[in-house]
Motif scaffolding. Structure first.
Motif, mmCIF file in Angstrom:
data_model
loop_
_atom_site.group_PDB
_atom_site.id
_atom_site.type_symbol
_atom_site.label_atom_id
_atom_site.label_comp_id
_atom_site.label_asym_id
_atom_site.label_seq_id
_atom_site.Cartn_x
_atom_site.Cartn_y
_atom_site.Cartn_z
ATOM 1 N N ASP A 153 19.234 103.668 49.629
ATOM 2 C CA ASP A 153 18.970 104.578 48.505
ATOM 3 C C ASP A 153 18.107 103.920 47.448
ATOM 4 O OD1 ASP A 153 20.318 106.707 49.536
ATOM 5 O OD2 ASP A 153 22.075 106.557 48.238
ATOM 6 N N LEU A 154 18.250 102.612 47.299
ATOM 7 C CA LEU A 154 17.474 101.893 46.288
ATOM 8 C C LEU A 154 16.044 101.644 46.743
ATOM 9 C CD1 LEU A 154 20.059 99.105 45.302
ATOM 10 C CD2 LEU A 154 19.796 101.384 44.306
ATOM 11 N N LEU A 155 15.849 101.497 48.055
ATOM 12 C CA LEU A 155 14.557 101.079 48.573
ATOM 13 C C LEU A 155 13.689 102.236 49.033
ATOM 14 C CD1 LEU A 155 15.696 97.948 50.623
ATOM 15 C CD2 LEU A 155 14.887 98.057 48.258
ATOM 16 N N THR B 89 29.101 103.587 45.216
ATOM 17 C CA THR B 89 29.049 105.018 45.520
ATOM 18 C C THR B 89 27.696 105.484 46.054
ATOM 19 O OG1 THR B 89 28.505 105.487 43.192
ATOM 20 C CG2 THR B 89 30.825 105.582 43.826
ATOM 21 N N LEU B 90 26.781 104.586 46.379
ATOM 22 C CA LEU B 90 25.496 104.988 46.939
ATOM 23 C C LEU B 90 25.706 105.798 48.215
ATOM 24 C CD1 LEU B 90 23.406 101.708 46.511
ATOM 25 C CD2 LEU B 90 23.033 103.873 45.300
ATOM 26 N N GLY C 226 34.977 98.928 43.742
ATOM 27 C CA GLY C 226 34.508 99.253 42.410
ATOM 28 C C GLY C 226 35.438 98.886 41.278
ATOM 29 N N GLU C 227 36.625 98.352 41.593
ATOM 30 C CA GLU C 227 37.614 98.037 40.565
ATOM 31 C C GLU C 227 37.756 96.520 40.389
ATOM 32 O OE1 GLU C 227 41.294 99.863 41.560
ATOM 33 O OE2 GLU C 227 40.529 101.907 41.410
ATOM 34 N N LEU C 228 37.863 96.097 39.136
ATOM 35 C CA LEU C 228 38.065 94.681 38.831
ATOM 36 C C LEU C 228 39.449 94.249 39.299
ATOM 37 C CD1 LEU C 228 37.123 92.068 37.401
ATOM 38 C CD2 LEU C 228 38.153 92.983 35.306
ATOM 39 N N LYS C 229 39.488 93.190 40.109
ATOM 40 C CA LYS C 229 40.752 92.673 40.620
ATOM 41 C C LYS C 229 41.167 91.363 39.967
ATOM 42 C CE LYS C 229 41.721 95.909 43.574
ATOM 43 N NZ LYS C 229 42.922 96.754 43.378
#
Length: 292
Positions: free
Chosen positions: A289-291, A282-283, A230-233
Motif C-alpha cells: 500500500d505504501l509503495l 491496519t494496511l 498495534g498495542e504497546l506491551k
C-alpha cells in the motif's frame, strides 16, 4: 490527513461542462512510513527484499563465523516460500530448527548511528508456540554483528512452555556485563534488560503483528518498546549502554530456532509514532500500500 484536490480522467461534468473537482485523501502516516522505509521483504516474489537501501539479497551461511562461505538465496534445510499462506500473499515458512543461518546485511538497511540511533522493525508471525516450537530459546529475528548478548536487537520465545515472548535491546557486553559468569541468558543482569510478555497473542492459523521501536540509543536516554497488534506491551527507558557495531559484519538474521510462518518484514530509519504503528498494522495490502 492531508487532502489534495485535483482533476481525474473520470471527473464528472455539470450541464455547463465545467469539471467537478474530485478529492483524494492521502494518509500522512503512510507518507512518513514510505519515506522512512529502509528494507522491505514481502516474500511474494521469492526470498530477496522487494525494496532495500542496502543489499536486497538474502544470504545463507553454515554458521555466523563462516562469512566467506555465504551463498545467495536459501541454502538451509527446513525453510521455503509457502504460496498463499501469508498475511498478504506468500510467506516464509520455517518447518524445522536446522543448522545454519539466513540473513539480510544490515549495512544501509539499518540506519545505524554511533551517536543517536533510532528506528523500527515490523513483521508478522503465525504459529502456536506451545505445539510448533522445539524446546529451547527461539529468535524469529536478531540484528547484531556479534551475538544476542552484545549490541543486539531481537525478539525471542523463552525455552519451555508456557513461553513468554520477549524484546531484547542489549548494548555492548563489555558495558553491561564486564565480568561475566555463566550463560548470559540466565544472568539476572541480562534478564532485567528484557521486555517480557506473558500469554502472548499467538495462535495457530492467526497472524500477530510485531513492532520493535527504539530511539536515543548511543545516548544516555535510550528507549525501546514492544508493540503487538498495534498495542504497546512494554517499554524500557534509560538505556545507557553503547551499541558498537562493525556494520560490515552486522546482519538481520531470521528464524533462529523458529518454526512457523513469517511475513511482511519492514525496517524504518526512525522511531514510529502510535499513529504510524496503527497505520502499519491496519494496511489493507501490507507495505505494498505504501509503495504502489
Amino acid at each position: 490527513m492531508i487532502v489534495i484536490t485535483g482533476i481525474s480522467c473520470k471527473t464528472e461534468t455539470t450541464k455547463n461542462n465545467t469539471a467537478t473537482p474530485i478529492t483524494k485523501e492521502i494518509n500522512a502516516s503512510e507518507t512518513s512510513l514510505k519515506n522512512a522505509l529502509t528494507l522491505y521483504a514481502s516474500f511474494d516474489n521469492g526470498v530477496h527484499a522487494d525494496f532495500a537501501l542496502g543489499d536486497s539479497l538474502l544470504y545463507s551461511v553454515p554458521n555466523r563465523k563462516a562469512r566467506d562461505s555465504a551463498q545467495i538465496g536459501l541454502h538451509k534445510p527446513g525453510i521455503r516460500i509457502s504460496e498463499g499462506a501469508g498475511r498478504y500473499g506468500d510467506a516464509l515458512l520455517f518447518t524445522e530448527d536446522s543448522k545454519g543461518n539466513i540473513y539480510y546485511p544490515s549495512k544501509n538497511n539499518i540506519a545505524y548511528n554511533t551517536k543517536n540511533w533510532e528506528g523500527a522493525v515490523s513483521f508478522w508471525l503465525s504459529l502456536d508456540p506451545a505445539t510448533d516450537l522445539d524446546p529451547g530459546y527461539c529468535d524469529p529475528i536478531q540484528i547484531t554483528d556479534v551475538s544476542y548478548n552484545d549490541a543486539s536487537i531481537w525478539v525471542d520465545f523463552t525455552k519451555e512452555n508456557p513461553r513468554d515472548f520477549r524484546l531484547g535491546v542489549i548494548g555492548d557486553r563489555t558495558s553491561w556485563n564486564p565480568t561475566p559468569e555463566g550463560p548470559d541468558n540466565e544472568n539476572p543482569i541480562f534478564n532485567k534488560q528484557l521486555i517480557p510478555v506473558s500469554n502472548p497473542p499467538f495462535a495457530k492459523g492467526t497472524w500477530t503483528h510485531i513492532l520493535i521501536n527504539y530511539t536515543g540509543l548511543n545516548t544516555d536516554q535510550g528507549k525501546a518498546a514492544l508493540y503487538m497488534n498495534g498495542e504497546l506491551k512494554g517499554i524500557r527507558k534509560d538505556i545507557k549502554d553503547p551499541f558498537t557495531w562493525d556494520v560490515e559484519k552486522s546482519n538481520i538474521y531470521l528464524g533462529l530456532g523458529y518454526i512457523g510462518l513469517m511475513d511482511e518484514l519492514s525496517i524504518y530509519n526512525k522511531h514510529l509514532s502510535q499513529e504510524e504503528i496503527t497505520t502499519l498494522y491496519t494496511l489493507e495490502k501490507g507495505i505494498h500500500d505504501l509503495l504502489d
